[in-house]
Design an enzyme around this catalytic site. Structure first.
Site, PDB file in Angstrom:
ATOM      1  CE  LYS A   1      50.749 155.146  95.770  1.00 43.08           C
ATOM      2  NZ  LYS A   1      51.500 153.935  95.970  1.00 43.08           N
ATOM      3  CB  CYS A   2      48.184 159.668 103.360  1.00 47.35           C
ATOM      4  SG  CYS A   2      48.063 160.893 104.673  1.00 47.35           S
TER       5      CYS A   2
END
Length: 183
Positions: A35-36
């Site tokens: 999710k970065c």
């Protein structure tokens, strides 16, 4: 001589993986997170892997949930997500801590042998990259913003300076269709 070969780590499926299996390979170790904002680098990392894997290069992804809580998935879901979204075929390990008292010993070793932003030893964010030579020694550390494709020259230099002496075989077996022709 100490090296990364003294360490083992659990793969996404909890199977222990001894890094000594990678002797003779040039390795890029990356702490990752699905999710970065930098997760798009997984595509570029896969491209590097595909370009150089037959010359003795590999990438090891170590998912980490320490930064911005950017890796909420469990280990199997991480592997599935990386494959579905980014077509990742290099090794994906189980989630690790890279800083603090519960940091994986490999990352303690990597941090002890190099410094990052502002000469700090701690890993500051996801997608910090560590380049390892064919002797298992740390060559360089790269910031999360460093795009994987900018590492081609240093990867090639390390591949040229290292003999191909690895007996490691990827767990991802692909049939050699050319060898099957005429069989």
């Amino acid at each position: 001589m100490d090296s990364i070969y003294q360490f083992s780590a659990p793969l996404y499926n909890s199977e222990s993986f001894a890094l000594s299996q990678l002797k003779g390979k040039t390795i890029l170790i990356v702490n990752t997170a699905s999710k970065c904002n930098f997760s798009m680098q997984l595509t570029a990392l896969e491209k590097l892997y595909q370009e150089y894997k037959n010359r003795g290069f590999t990438i090891l992804a170590f998912p980490c949930h320490q930064f911005g809580q950017n890796e909420p998935l469990d280990n199997l879901a991480i592997k599935d997500f990386y494959q579905a979204q980014f077509n990742v075929s290099f090794e994906v390990f189980g989630k690790v801590m890279v800083n603090g008292p519960e940091a994986h010993p490999l990352f303690n070793y990597l941090k002890a042998h190099t410094r990052g932003i502002s000469q700090n030893r701690a890993v500051k964010w996801n997608f910090t990259k560590f380049l390892i030579n064919s002797d298992g020694q740390l060559v360089a550390r790269y910031a999360p913003r460093t795009k994987p494709e900018t590492l081609k020259q240093v990867i090639e230099a390390n591949l040229q300076s290292s003999p191909q002496k690895s007996s490691y075989r990827s767990t991802k077996l692909t049939p050699n269709f050319n060898a099957l022709k005429g069989a």
